[in-house]
Design a protein around this motif. Structure first.
Motif, PDB file in Angstrom:
ATOM      1  N   SER A   1       0.836  -1.197   0.000  1.00 56.84           N
ATOM      2  CA  SER A   1       0.000   0.000   0.000  1.00 56.84           C
ATOM      3  C   SER A   1       0.869   1.245   0.000  1.00 56.84           C
ATOM      4  CB  SER A   1      -0.922  -0.001   1.219  1.00 56.84           C
ATOM      5  OG  SER A   1      -1.633   1.211   1.324  1.00 56.84           O
ATOM      6  N   ALA A   2       1.942   1.224   0.802  1.00 58.91           N
ATOM      7  CA  ALA A   2       2.857   2.361   0.850  1.00 58.91           C
ATOM      8  C   ALA A   2       3.535   2.586  -0.499  1.00 58.91           C
ATOM      9  CB  ALA A   2       3.903   2.134   1.934  1.00 58.91           C
ATOM     10  N   LEU A   3       3.899   1.512  -1.182  1.00 63.37           N
ATOM     11  CA  LEU A   3       4.537   1.652  -2.493  1.00 63.37           C
ATOM     12  C   LEU A   3       3.585   2.269  -3.502  1.00 63.37           C
ATOM     13  CD1 LEU A   3       6.483  -1.744  -2.713  1.00 63.37           C
ATOM     14  CD2 LEU A   3       7.444   0.541  -2.414  1.00 63.37           C
ATOM     15  N   ASN A   4       2.313   1.955  -3.390  1.00 62.45           N
ATOM     16  CA  ASN A   4       1.340   2.548  -4.309  1.00 62.45           C
ATOM     17  C   ASN A   4       1.132   4.033  -4.052  1.00 62.45           C
ATOM     18  OD1 ASN A   4       0.546   0.431  -6.054  1.00 62.45           O
ATOM     19  ND2 ASN A   4      -0.682  -0.484  -4.430  1.00 62.45           N
ATOM     20  N   LEU A   5       1.296   4.450  -2.795  1.00 60.98           N
ATOM     21  CA  LEU A   5       1.123   5.857  -2.448  1.00 60.98           C
ATOM     22  C   LEU A   5       2.421   6.652  -2.569  1.00 60.98           C
ATOM     23  CD1 LEU A   5      -1.150   5.433   0.713  1.00 60.98           C
ATOM     24  CD2 LEU A   5      -1.855   6.253  -1.543  1.00 60.98           C
ATOM     25  N   ALA A   6       3.546   5.970  -2.731  1.00 56.29           N
ATOM     26  CA  ALA A   6       4.846   6.652  -2.771  1.00 56.29           C
ATOM     27  C   ALA A   6       4.976   7.683  -3.894  1.00 56.29           C
ATOM     28  CB  ALA A   6       5.969   5.623  -2.875  1.00 56.29           C
ATOM     29  N   PRO A   7       4.400   7.469  -5.092  1.00 58.05           N
ATOM     30  CA  PRO A   7       4.536   8.498  -6.135  1.00 58.05           C
ATOM     31  C   PRO A   7       4.038   9.875  -5.718  1.00 58.05           C
ATOM     32  CG  PRO A   7       3.757   6.461  -7.110  1.00 58.05           C
ATOM     33  CD  PRO A   7       3.760   6.247  -5.623  1.00 58.05           C
ATOM     34  N   PHE A   8       3.017   9.917  -4.879  1.00 59.97           N
ATOM     35  CA  PHE A   8       2.516  11.203  -4.381  1.00 59.97           C
ATOM     36  C   PHE A   8       3.604  11.941  -3.603  1.00 59.97           C
ATOM     37  CE2 PHE A   8       0.979  13.205  -0.453  1.00 59.97           C
ATOM     38  CZ  PHE A   8       0.304  14.293  -0.986  1.00 59.97           C
ATOM     39  N   ALA A   9       4.246  11.240  -2.665  1.00 58.86           N
ATOM     40  CA  ALA A   9       5.258  11.882  -1.834  1.00 58.86           C
ATOM     41  C   ALA A   9       6.509  12.222  -2.642  1.00 58.86           C
ATOM     42  CB  ALA A   9       5.613  10.968  -0.665  1.00 58.86           C
ATOM     43  N   ILE A  10       6.872  11.363  -3.601  1.00 55.38           N
ATOM     44  CA  ILE A  10       8.048  11.644  -4.431  1.00 55.38           C
ATOM     45  C   ILE A  10       7.843  12.931  -5.227  1.00 55.38           C
ATOM     46  CG2 ILE A  10       9.407  10.824  -6.399  1.00 55.38           C
ATOM     47  CD1 ILE A  10       8.941   7.979  -5.399  1.00 55.38           C
ATOM     48  N   ALA A  11       6.675  13.064  -5.841  1.00 56.57           N
ATOM     49  CA  ALA A  11       6.397  14.270  -6.640  1.00 56.57           C
ATOM     50  C   ALA A  11       6.359  15.509  -5.753  1.00 56.57           C
ATOM     51  CB  ALA A  11       5.077  14.105  -7.387  1.00 56.57           C
ATOM     52  N   MET A  12       5.781  15.393  -4.574  1.00 57.61           N
ATOM     53  CA  MET A  12       5.758  16.529  -3.650  1.00 57.61           C
ATOM     54  C   MET A  12       7.165  16.928  -3.253  1.00 57.61           C
ATOM     55  SD  MET A  12       3.915  16.780   0.073  1.00 57.61           S
ATOM     56  CE  MET A  12       4.189  18.194   1.139  1.00 57.61           C
ATOM     57  N   PHE A  13       8.005  15.935  -3.013  1.00 52.67           N
ATOM     58  CA  PHE A  13       9.406  16.165  -2.647  1.00 52.67           C
ATOM     59  C   PHE A  13      10.155  16.907  -3.745  1.00 52.67           C
ATOM     60  CE2 PHE A  13      13.774  14.312  -2.739  1.00 52.67           C
ATOM     61  CZ  PHE A  13      14.246  14.894  -1.586  1.00 52.67           C
ATOM     62  N   ILE A  14       9.871  16.582  -4.994  1.00 52.26           N
ATOM     63  CA  ILE A  14      10.579  17.192  -6.119  1.00 52.26           C
ATOM     64  C   ILE A  14      10.074  18.601  -6.398  1.00 52.26           C
ATOM     65  CG2 ILE A  14      10.980  17.021  -8.615  1.00 52.26           C
ATOM     66  CD1 ILE A  14      10.940  13.982  -8.297  1.00 52.26           C
ATOM     67  N   PHE A  15       8.765  18.804  -6.347  1.00 48.50           N
ATOM     68  CA  PHE A  15       8.188  20.064  -6.812  1.00 48.50           C
ATOM     69  C   PHE A  15       8.149  21.160  -5.752  1.00 48.50           C
ATOM     70  CE2 PHE A  15       6.848  17.431 -10.297  1.00 48.50           C
ATOM     71  CZ  PHE A  15       6.761  18.302 -11.366  1.00 48.50           C
ATOM     72  N   SER A  16       8.288  20.802  -4.468  1.00 50.47           N
ATOM     73  CA  SER A  16       8.244  21.842  -3.437  1.00 50.47           C
ATOM     74  C   SER A  16       9.357  22.879  -3.592  1.00 50.47           C
ATOM     75  CB  SER A  16       8.296  21.206  -2.047  1.00 50.47           C
ATOM     76  OG  SER A  16       7.107  20.511  -1.772  1.00 50.47           O
ATOM     77  N   PRO A  17      10.629  22.476  -3.763  1.00 50.50           N
ATOM     78  CA  PRO A  17      11.662  23.508  -3.948  1.00 50.50           C
ATOM     79  C   PRO A  17      11.554  24.221  -5.282  1.00 50.50           C
ATOM     80  CG  PRO A  17      12.608  21.314  -4.161  1.00 50.50           C
ATOM     81  CD  PRO A  17      11.214  21.126  -3.669  1.00 50.50           C
ATOM     82  N   ILE A  18      11.069  23.528  -6.309  1.00 51.24           N
ATOM     83  CA  ILE A  18      10.870  24.183  -7.602  1.00 51.24           C
ATOM     84  C   ILE A  18       9.845  25.299  -7.475  1.00 51.24           C
ATOM     85  CG2 ILE A  18      10.034  23.822  -9.960  1.00 51.24           C
ATOM     86  CD1 ILE A  18      11.169  21.017  -9.842  1.00 51.24           C
ATOM     87  N   ALA A  19       8.850  25.087  -6.625  1.00 54.15           N
ATOM     88  CA  ALA A  19       7.799  26.089  -6.445  1.00 54.15           C
ATOM     89  C   ALA A  19       8.366  27.407  -5.953  1.00 54.15           C
ATOM     90  CB  ALA A  19       6.743  25.571  -5.469  1.00 54.15           C
ATOM     91  N   GLY A  20       9.400  27.354  -5.080  1.00 51.86           N
ATOM     92  CA  GLY A  20       9.999  28.584  -4.580  1.00 51.86           C
ATOM     93  C   GLY A  20      10.605  29.414  -5.693  1.00 51.86           C
ATOM     94  N   ARG A  21      11.312  28.781  -6.614  1.00 51.66           N
ATOM     95  CA  ARG A  21      11.916  29.505  -7.724  1.00 51.66           C
ATOM     96  C   ARG A  21      10.856  30.050  -8.680  1.00 51.66           C
ATOM     97  NH1 ARG A  21      16.994  25.452  -9.223  1.00 51.66           N
ATOM     98  NH2 ARG A  21      17.920  25.418  -7.135  1.00 51.66           N
TER      99      ARG A  21
END
Length: 659
Positions: A349-369
């Motif tokens: 179940s965690a592996l199925n939900l992991a793409p959500f957290a991975i994308a959030m991890f990547i896009f949060s710092p991009i959002a600042g720029r």
């Protein structure tokens, strides 16, 4: 004009355009001590986020451990934490300003660890709820301190980078939390989902002791608002009880008797949840009047309604409140769907939900720029539009036998929108108020988000449970099951799957009967999840519309020679980007290693997503990720050189609006 004169004029201009909500002399750079402060704040928030995400995947196992626990009861495990967290954020935000943000942060982490120990050793649901309450209280102390410390430590573009990193770490914790929870629950015990906070909290306390410089803003008018805390806590608790328990005890008229010791309800023809709704509304109205009166007589209120004169703060909080209802509850309901509805283990179940957290991890710092370049409102609105698309797509594709790999790109899109909107919405709210009130402002922002998230779990959970009951009863009515078995399964569905599915099935039943029962329960859970996520999408879409009311910060462009401080800031952001990339690669290699050693994963991928299985088996996916990462770093380096060829740097300084 000679060079020295030009430098003086530039400095004068910088003071002229210095925002009123930042102290004079602050610079948009990241120094060594600021970096350590950022690290400890990120550690603190990661402990809180990991605890929330780790628990979600452990909920079905907790239900199986404690007797008589329903899906509705699982809502209390998440919602009670959010309620206590949100109710005391305002108080501790102000007390942090008054007595020292570092001191309150460390005390909050210590209390949070105590609550984690109680939860990890709990013998029943009641003990666990006590521990969750203590965790919520400690988290309420620590969380606003992290944001107020960042808000008073960083300025200008460095603030956007800091908030972006704060959001990125929250995203990384979102990745690590479900995987840790899934691993502990599947291979060890769900209790370690709580006990892991003990070493994490200890590390945070040690680093905070040496890294953070104490800051405070003493207000001679301040005194603890006991009446305000009492009214807001009781009011919110009444409303939350009504939403969670209405399915059991009735929305308007009594469906079942509520007992607590010698007290029992109904006392009249109106249900207890309906009474709680009325009482909650009166208590919240009383809280508003009490706070306005407190401000009128010259005392500092728990919630400073005068901050609502700032347009970005006003509409930012409104947007946070709407969106949080749908955002956080989605992960809760899909954990139930994957484990109870589709029979996956906690780790899968965690592996199925992991793409959500991975994308959030990547896009949060991009959002600042992106926010520095295009303005926070555009970034926030774009993120919410992506979330809306993802949630409506989940409604369309979720089914009894939907291949699991269908969910991967959708959760990636959902996480990308979440990462774009959440940190910059926080930045917008805090950047528009005076820095002396950063603690109160950050607490107000967190209060609205946490309470809305708690109510989101309650509201969406109520919709899911109601649909499970109605759809399940309809499916049962057309089956050929014996009447006694229909009654038993019907009671299970109307009670919100109390005790789980397996104990309700009598031993020795035929495979055909078992298949029929499984089909009824799976369809009921699936339809409950679909309509709950549709409701979440509606809330987030309204949030996207309300975000258009947030002013896009005006900007003044100042020509200034590139300074070494700006170069250091750029290097720090590059280091952060590389660190994120390394964490993602470690995760990919870890998944590949787990795939090679786990026959279940091999069978599952061969049946549902064989191309991904081949990539993981041959380590092609991590290598491909490395290649893409190097390509991205090369492109970033080229862009940096192109920017370095310019003689001037554009510094964007937001000007807060007050209308």
């Amino acid at each position: 004009m000679n060079p020295s004169t030009q430098t003086k004029v530039s400095a004068s201009q910088m003071q002229t355009f210095q925002p009123a909500n930042q102290p004079l002399g602050s610079e948009s750079k990241i120094e060594a001590r600021q970096l350590l402060t950022l690290i400890v704040c990120c550690l603190a928030i990661s402990v809180i986020v990991i605890d929330f995400t780790i628990v979600i995947n452990a909920l079905p196992s907790i239900q199986a451990t404690f007797s008589g626990v329903s899906v509705k009861d699982l809502e209390w495990i998440t919602s009670l934490y959010g309620l206590i967290f949100g109710s005391f954020l305002l108080t501790w935000g102000k007390l942090g300003d008054e007595f020292g943000r570092k001191r309150i942060l460390m005390a909050g982490i210590a209390i949070f660890v105590v609550g984690s120990i109680i939860d990890g050793l709990s013998a029943n649901l009641s003990q666990m709820l006590v521990g969750r309450s203590i965790q919520g209280f400690g988290g309420a102390m620590a969380s606003p301190s992290t944001l107020s410390i960042l808000s008073t430590t960083f300025t200008g573009k460095a603030r956007s980078v800091a908030f972006g990193m704060w959001g990125a770490v929250a995203g990384a914790a979102g990745i690590i939390g479900p995987l840790m929870g899934g691993y502990f629950t599947t291979y060890v015990t769900w209790r370690w989902s709580f006990l892991i906070n003990v070493p994490l909290g200890a590390i945070t306390l040690v680093v905070a002791l040496y890294a953070i410089k104490e800051t405070r803003f003493r207000d001679p008018k301040y005194s603890t608002d006991f009446l305000g805390v009492t009214l807001v806590t009781l009011g919110l608790a009444s409303l939350l009880f009504g939403f969670i328990e209405a399915q059991t005890y009735g929305w308007l008229t009594p469906h079942q008797t509520f007992t607590l010791g010698s007290f029992s309800w109904p006392l009249s023809t109106i249900s207890l949840p309906a009474t709680c709704f009325i009482a909650g509304a009166f208590l919240m109205a009383g809280f508003t009047l009490a706070e306005l009166r407190r401000a009128k007589v010259g005392k500092v209120p728990l919630f400073d309604f005068s901050l609502l004169k700032y347009r970005a703060f006003r509409y930012g909080l409104f947007t946070v409140g709407i969106v949080a209802v749908g955002e956080f509850a989605t992960i809760f309901i899909y954990s139930i769907y994957f484990q109870v509805g589709r029979g996956l283990s906690a780790i899968n179940s965690a592996l199925n939900l992991a793409p959500f957290a991975i994308a959030m991890f990547i896009f949060s710092p991009i959002a600042g720029r992106l926010s520095n370049k295009y303005g926070a409102r555009r970034v926030v609105t774009t993120g919410m539009v992506l979330e809306t698309i993802a949630l409506f797509t989940l409604f369309l594709v979720t089914g009894d036998s939907t291949p699991f790999y269908y969910f991967y790109p959708i959760f990636l899109l959902f996480g990308a929108g979440f990462g774009l909107s959440l940190p910059q919405l926080t930045n917008t709210v805090l950047a528009s108020v005076p820095f002396q009130k950063a603690g109160v402002a950050s607490a107000a922002n967190n209060t609205i988000r946490q309470i809305s998230a708690a109510f989101g779990v309650a509201v969406l959970g109520a919709i899911m449970v109601a649909q499970i009951s109605s759809v399940g009863q309809a499916d049962l009515s057309v089956t050929n099951l014996p009447l006694a078995m229909k009654d038993s399964i019907g009671t299970l569905l109307t009670s919100g799957l109390t005790g789980g599915v397996a104990p309700a099935l009598p031993p020795g039943i035929s495979p055909v009967t078992l298949g029929t029962i499984h089909s009824v329960i799976t369809d009921a859970i699936t339809q409950g999840v679909r309509w709950a996520v549709l409701t979440a999408g509606i809330f987030v879409s309204f949030g996207a519309l309300s975000s258009l009311l947030i002013p896009n910060p005006k900007a003044s462009v100042i020509k200034e020679t590139k300074a070494p401080a700006m170069a250091r800031s750029l290097r720090a952001s590059q280091i952060a980007l590389v660190a994120q990339f390394v964490v993602i690669e470690i995760l990919l290699f870890g998944l590949s290693s787990e795939y090679s050693a786990n026959p279940f994963m091999q069978d599952w991928f061969s049946q549902n997503a064989w191309p991904i299985g081949d990539l993981l088996a041959n380590y092609v996916a991590p290598l491909l990720g490395i290649a893409i990462g190097f390509a991205g770093l090369t492109l970033q380096n080229l862009l940096k050189r192109r920017a370095g060829a310019r003689k001037a740097v554009e510094t964007i300084v937001p000007i807060a609006e007050t209308t």
